[in-house]
Write a protein that holds these residues in place. Sequence first.
Motif, PDB file in Angstrom:
ATOM      1  N   HIS A   1     -14.339  78.968  28.194  1.00  0.00           N
ATOM      2  CA  HIS A   1     -13.654  77.754  28.645  1.00  0.00           C
ATOM      3  C   HIS A   1     -12.491  77.376  27.735  1.00  0.00           C
ATOM      4  CE1 HIS A   1     -16.684  76.567  25.778  1.00  0.00           C
ATOM      5  NE2 HIS A   1     -16.124  75.380  25.665  1.00  0.00           N
ATOM      6  N   LEU A   2     -12.477  77.858  26.510  1.00  0.00           N
ATOM      7  CA  LEU A   2     -11.341  77.616  25.623  1.00  0.00           C
ATOM      8  C   LEU A   2     -10.454  78.851  25.478  1.00  0.00           C
ATOM      9  CD1 LEU A   2     -13.072  75.445  22.891  1.00  0.00           C
ATOM     10  CD2 LEU A   2     -11.343  74.715  24.545  1.00  0.00           C
TER      11      LEU A   2
ATOM     12  N   TRP B   1     -11.777  69.219  27.006  1.00  0.00           N
ATOM     13  CA  TRP B   1     -10.517  68.622  27.430  1.00  0.00           C
ATOM     14  C   TRP B   1      -9.562  69.614  28.098  1.00  0.00           C
ATOM     15  CZ3 TRP B   1      -9.112  64.808  22.881  1.00  0.00           C
ATOM     16  CH2 TRP B   1     -10.027  63.749  22.890  1.00  0.00           C
ATOM     17  N   PRO B   2      -9.373  70.839  27.568  1.00  0.00           N
ATOM     18  CA  PRO B   2      -8.458  71.769  28.265  1.00  0.00           C
ATOM     19  C   PRO B   2      -8.926  72.114  29.681  1.00  0.00           C
ATOM     20  CG  PRO B   2      -8.779  72.464  25.994  1.00  0.00           C
ATOM     21  CD  PRO B   2      -9.791  71.375  26.253  1.00  0.00           C
TER      22      PRO B   2
ATOM     23  N   ILE C   1     -10.667  82.157  20.213  1.00  0.00           N
ATOM     24  CA  ILE C   1      -9.990  81.036  20.876  1.00  0.00           C
ATOM     25  C   ILE C   1      -8.532  81.022  20.434  1.00  0.00           C
ATOM     26  CG2 ILE C   1      -9.919  78.525  21.115  1.00  0.00           C
ATOM     27  CD1 ILE C   1     -12.939  78.542  20.491  1.00  0.00           C
TER      28      ILE C   1
ATOM     29  N   PRO D   1      -8.874  78.403  29.657  1.00  0.00           N
ATOM     30  CA  PRO D   1      -9.225  77.198  30.416  1.00  0.00           C
ATOM     31  C   PRO D   1      -8.796  77.251  31.879  1.00  0.00           C
ATOM     32  CG  PRO D   1      -8.147  76.597  28.355  1.00  0.00           C
ATOM     33  CD  PRO D   1      -8.054  78.087  28.502  1.00  0.00           C
TER      34      PRO D   1
ATOM     35  N   TYR E   1     -10.137  72.106  19.510  1.00  0.00           N
ATOM     36  CA  TYR E   1     -11.172  71.558  20.386  1.00  0.00           C
ATOM     37  C   TYR E   1     -12.556  72.145  20.099  1.00  0.00           C
ATOM     38  CZ  TYR E   1      -7.139  69.933  22.994  1.00  0.00           C
ATOM     39  OH  TYR E   1      -5.967  69.331  23.349  1.00  0.00           O
TER      40      TYR E   1
ATOM     41  N   THR F   1     -14.877  66.833  23.280  1.00  0.00           N
ATOM     42  CA  THR F   1     -13.467  67.240  23.259  1.00  0.00           C
ATOM     43  C   THR F   1     -13.294  68.731  23.538  1.00  0.00           C
ATOM     44  OG1 THR F   1     -13.426  67.603  20.859  1.00  0.00           O
ATOM     45  CG2 THR F   1     -12.858  65.385  21.652  1.00  0.00           C
TER      46      THR F   1
ATOM     47  N   TYR G   1      -5.892  76.009  21.280  1.00  0.00           N
ATOM     48  CA  TYR G   1      -7.132  75.350  21.694  1.00  0.00           C
ATOM     49  C   TYR G   1      -8.185  75.283  20.582  1.00  0.00           C
ATOM     50  CZ  TYR G   1      -5.190  76.066  26.334  1.00  0.00           C
ATOM     51  OH  TYR G   1      -4.366  76.064  27.434  1.00  0.00           O
ATOM     52  N   ARG G   2      -7.912  75.864  19.446  1.00  0.00           N
ATOM     53  CA  ARG G   2      -8.912  75.932  18.382  1.00  0.00           C
ATOM     54  C   ARG G   2      -9.325  74.548  17.881  1.00  0.00           C
ATOM     55  NH1 ARG G   2      -7.943  80.709  14.826  1.00  0.00           N
ATOM     56  NH2 ARG G   2      -8.344  81.694  16.823  1.00  0.00           N
TER      57      ARG G   2
END
Length: 197
Positions: free
Chosen positions: A182-183, A28-29, A129, A186, A136, A25, A133-134
Amino acid sequence: MLVYDRWGEFGRPVVLLHGLLFDRTMWWPVAAELASAGCTIVAPDLPGHGQSPPRDDYRLERVARDLAGLVDNLGLRRAPLLVGHGASALLAAVFADAYATHEVVMLDEPSPDARRIEEMAVTDGLDQIPDIYRCYAEPSRDPALLRAYESWAAQPPTRRNEPAMAGPPRSSPGVPDAAFLHLADPEGFAAVLRGLL
């Protein structure tokens, strides 16, 4: 068996490998940003993480072989772009040494001096983050999961294919140095990956 999420049916495969203690997960973003890039995105759970069941053999070569089997079973006929986060940067390097690979991108790669599996489970930088988005990036706190992966700490990374690097400690030119890039961004990270397709 590796449980996975898949987006897209055609184009270059992009395989997103989460770090130890996390699950699929966390991608996902980025997958949402890449979904229209004309590629096939696959984000598996490593053994014992997320919904993938635990096993007896967690060696890098074994997990790389299972990953190759997943790529083959999904009918992904083009060499994948692999993205490895944290200790999965080692997995991406081992995969690239044994199987056709378009490119490898490593994020938050463990220090070459890391000798204990606890040092390879990257969790520093979670506070960077954005709140949205945290959710994830919630690491497991299961010490047995880390012990299962101890063999990864004993194997130094290979560099035969000179993979692209992103994030600390070494970064590709033009890629910001940020933990959990990436978080943290994204959209920006997806743009970097699109450039490698």
